[in-house]
Design an enzyme around this catalytic site. Structure first.
Site, PDB file in Angstrom:
ATOM      1  N   ASP A  98       0.726  -1.057   0.056  1.00 56.99           N
ATOM      2  CA  ASP A  98       0.142  -0.174   0.141  1.00 56.99           C
ATOM      3  C   ASP A  98       0.602   1.445  -0.069  1.00 56.99           C
ATOM      4  OD1 ASP A  98      -2.433   1.671   0.346  1.00 56.99           O
ATOM      5  OD2 ASP A  98      -1.498   2.001   2.509  1.00 56.99           O
ATOM      6  N   ASP A 154      -1.675  -0.716   6.114  1.00 55.44           N
ATOM      7  CA  ASP A 154      -1.839   0.054   7.801  1.00 55.44           C
ATOM      8  C   ASP A 154      -3.192   0.496   7.979  1.00 55.44           C
ATOM      9  OD1 ASP A 154      -1.768   2.121   6.100  1.00 55.44           O
ATOM     10  OD2 ASP A 154      -1.177   3.563   7.526  1.00 55.44           O
ATOM     11  N   ASP A 206      -6.866  -1.608   4.019  1.00 57.39           N
ATOM     12  CA  ASP A 206      -6.280  -2.608   3.664  1.00 57.39           C
ATOM     13  C   ASP A 206      -6.589  -3.919   4.249  1.00 57.39           C
ATOM     14  OD1 ASP A 206      -4.584  -0.927   2.363  1.00 57.39           O
ATOM     15  OD2 ASP A 206      -3.460  -0.274   4.059  1.00 57.39           O
TER      16      ASP A 206
END
Length: 706
Positions: free
Chosen positions: A394, A591, A595
């Protein structure tokens, strides 16, 4: 227990055995694991098994601990406790503390599915029964099977300690499952419990969220949380959608724009129409997807269960054959020798080494990882990470800091940067513009005195204007300033956008005064991390909810060739599943709540310790403090652990492969050797020591960058 009811009707299901479920919590008859709620977000909780295991563990520790210390210490000092005292201490541990394991072991045999509980029940049961017989009827043992004191050996402490350790493992597992359910329910807590519903006559009523239906109009006041998914009917505001998109910059919302339940409204007032409620909201679907992906991932116990499927019947057959051969071909007393040979086979095959092979390596590796800033949530994450060849990472909050900062301040010729920033921040202080916070913070960092903005006007998605210290100040996009007849330096703005910046222009008293750029800065050492992982053979894909232009700029700076941009939470999980379907072993690092589905869907999910609780509960690995440098350390530790596991399993299987035939009497015809139960116990201890010693080498394994 039901295995043919419709799965949707089950309240409790087995996380590892598809097609097994029940209406009440109970052990799975196939694998022995405790059933878990079919919907962990539905509030179905039963801590009865956890409390029961904790109670059994406390009692067993109080009895098995002194028994082990007294027995082992007494042997070295010649003060070994009498076997009656050992029986008194061990009987409650094995018969009461281990009762659930014997029940699960028996159920596994009845269903024809051997598992680790079968091994535990067999090993502890044989050790305890053999010791009980040796205590009650010592005279039936021939002289060759007696110790120096003339008594047959007992194995009470081994049986008691094995039961206690297995209880400890069960308590840890049950606590971990409970935390997972709590985290998923916490995700749904982002949605408010009540909503302000507007009636057909214009009246407003505060109602529970469960009373909101599709098509209802709801009022969302400034600072409130969006109650359900819907679309804007009237009003305008900027909504913080970071929990869904991962992007820290609020999104401007006006007529017909989509809203996501659980996101935070800014300073504007909105009237919305509900389009999805209850389990259909995006927030609920994220939670359900996390739960589903977690259930689909096999634990490390699968390997031991697969071994047990053939190991258990093989040991029983070997013991039976030993008895049969001694009865037909052996010297007198044939029956005594045959029975004791069979018992020796079962004792020497007690799965201590096999049972310790995996957990010892895993336990030491997890401790080593914790000292290096890496927390492994479950054992199979180590194996999966060692095999991973693709890393989907990410962008926001993982590769970048996750908090926009002012990066560029360009002034017209002769202009002052501080004055431009002071006036812009004075204007933005009254604004809900997505970049306002970064601009105001930058002015605060320079300790610039801000002024009041008079006649403030906001134009959602375009810009803001007001009079500040007698100056007419306008801030916004090039289109917004162009609509007011103002000319901006568009060439500079394009260069900034190409570098991944978000750009606004400032005009003072009818003339372009400067351009301000804001960006989410790349984390320190992120580039080095990417390079190191690429050198180790990882294919790296950057996933983000940001635009392709910004994503390309960040990826180029980091040396990443593959990107996936403008992604929603489900899109990230779909990306992971496509890569897995193509034969890749995928690790995902992120995080945020957004996600969580991808973290759970990946072969191994890696969360930053500074992220959300839901992300860390969905992930298999947590990097404490958000230290990205922990990624390559985690990979090196996983690879070392995988090697150590293979070595331990080889030791355990090699031990059983040699010891079982010897215990059965294979060397008697040529060498006249028999393996007494006492020597079998010694050999069993030696195999366990070898496995433990090998696992302890992981404490000093080098995982730092050389």
């Amino acid at each position: 227990m039901s295995t043919d009811a419709p799965e949707d009707g089950w309240v409790w299901i087995c996380p590892m055995c598809p097609g097994v479920g029940a209406m009440e919590p109970e052990p799975c008859p196939h694998c022995g694991m405790a059933l878990e709620p079919a919907d962990p977000t539905a509030g179905v909780e039963d801590d009865g098994e956890l409390h029961d295991m904790q109670r059994r563990l406390r009692v067993c520790v109080l009895l098995a601990g002194p028994l082990l210390v007294w027995t082992m210490g007494g042997m070295s000092l010649g003060l070994e406790p009498s076997r009656w005292i050992q029986l008194l201490l061990a009987a409650p541990v094995v018969l009461w503390g281990g009762a659930p394991f014997f029940a699960r072991g028996w159920a596994s045999l009845a269903n024809g599915r051997g598992n680790m509980f079968t091994l535990v029940a067999l090993g502890t049961g044989i050790a305890f029964v053999a010791s009980l017989v040796a205590t009650l009827f010592p005279d039936i043992f021939p002289e060759t099977f007696r110790g120096p004191d003339g008594s047959p050996p007992v194995y009470f402490e081994s049986a008691a300690v094995i039961v206690t350790l297995v209880l400890l493992g069960q308590v840890i597992e049950l606590r971990a499952r409970r935390r997972t359910g709590d985290a998923l329910r916490a995700l749904l807590d982002h949605a408010p419990a009540r909503a302000l519903r507007i009636g057909s006559d214009g009246s407003e009523e505060d109602v529970p969220i469960c009373h909101v239906h599709v098509g209802d109009r709801l009022r969302v006041r400034p600072g409130e949380t969006i109650p359900v998914d819907g679309r804007v009917v009237s009003g305008s505001s900027a909504v913080d959608e970071s929990m869904v998109t991962g992007e820290p910059i609020p999104v401007a919302k006006t007529d017909a724009d989509e809203l996501v339940g659980g996101t935070l409204n800014g300073t504007g007032a909105l009237v919305m129409e509900a389009t999805r409620v209850g389990s259909e909201t995006l927030l609920s679907r994220i939670a359900a997807r996390v739960a589903e992906a977690q259930r689909s991932r096999a634990p490390a116990q699968n390997l031991a269960d697969a071994v047990a499927a053939w190991f258990v019947p093989t040991v029983v057959i070997a013991a039976g054959l030993a008895l049969l051969v001694w009865l037909t071909l052996g010297p007198e007393p044939r029956l005594a020798h045959g029975v004791l040979a069979a018992v020796a086979v079962l004792i020497v095959a007690c799965p201590c080494a096999l049972g310790l092979a995996t957990p010892m390596s895993i336990t030491v590796a997890m401790g080593r990882g914790a000292g290096a800033g890496i927390l492994f949530r479950q054992a199979d994450a180590l194996e999966a990470l060692a095999k991973a060849d693709t890393l989907v990472v990410d962008k926001t909050g993982t590769l970048t800091e996750g908090r926009p900062q002012l990066t560029d301040l360009i002034t017209a010729e002769g202009g002052s940067e501080n004055e431009l920033l002071r006036l812009a921040a004075s204007l933005e202080r009254s604004s809900e513009h997505p970049l306002a916070d970064a601009i105001v913070r930058a002015a605060g960092d320079r300790e610039l005195p801000l002024a009041e903005a008079e006649g403030f006007e906001a134009h959602v998605g375009q810009g803001v204007s007001a009079k500040v210290d007698g100056h007419e100040v306008v801030l916004g996009s090039d289109v917004f300033l162009g609509s007011r007849g103002l000319v901006v330096d568009e060439a500079t703005a394009e260069d900034l956008r190409a570098a991944g910046r978000t750009v606004v222009h400032v005009a003072i008293d009818g003339s372009w005064a400067g351009t301000i750029a804001v960006a989410d800065p790349i984390r320190q050492r992120a580039g080095e991390l990417v390079s190191e992982l690429q050198e180790r053979g990882f294919r790296i894909v950057m996933a983000t909810g940001d635009t392709e232009t910004t994503a390309r700029a960040i990826a180029s700076e980091l040396g990443i060739d593959e990107i996936a941009s403008s992604l929603l939470p489900g899109d990230k999980a779909d990306l992971v599943e496509r890569l897995r379907a193509a034969g890749r072993t995928v690790a995902f690092a992120g995080d945020g709540i957004n996600d969580a589905p991808a973290l759970a869907a990946a072969d191994v999910g890696i969360a930053l310790g500074t992220g959300t609780d839901v992300a860390m509960e969905a992930a298999d690995v947590t990097l404490i403090g958000g230290d990205l440098g922990g990624l390559p350390r985690a990979v090196r530790l996983a690879e070392a652990t995988a090697r150590n596991l293979r070595q331990n399993l080889l030791l355990a299987f090699g031990y059983n492969g040699l010891a079982i035939p010897i215990a059965a009497g294979a060397l008697y015809p040529t060498l006249g050797w028999l393996l007494s139960p006492m020597l079998a116990a010694a050999a069993m201890s030696l195999s366990s020591i070898s496995v433990i010693s090998n696992a302890l080498r992981l404490r000093s394994v080098q995982i730092e960058t050389s």
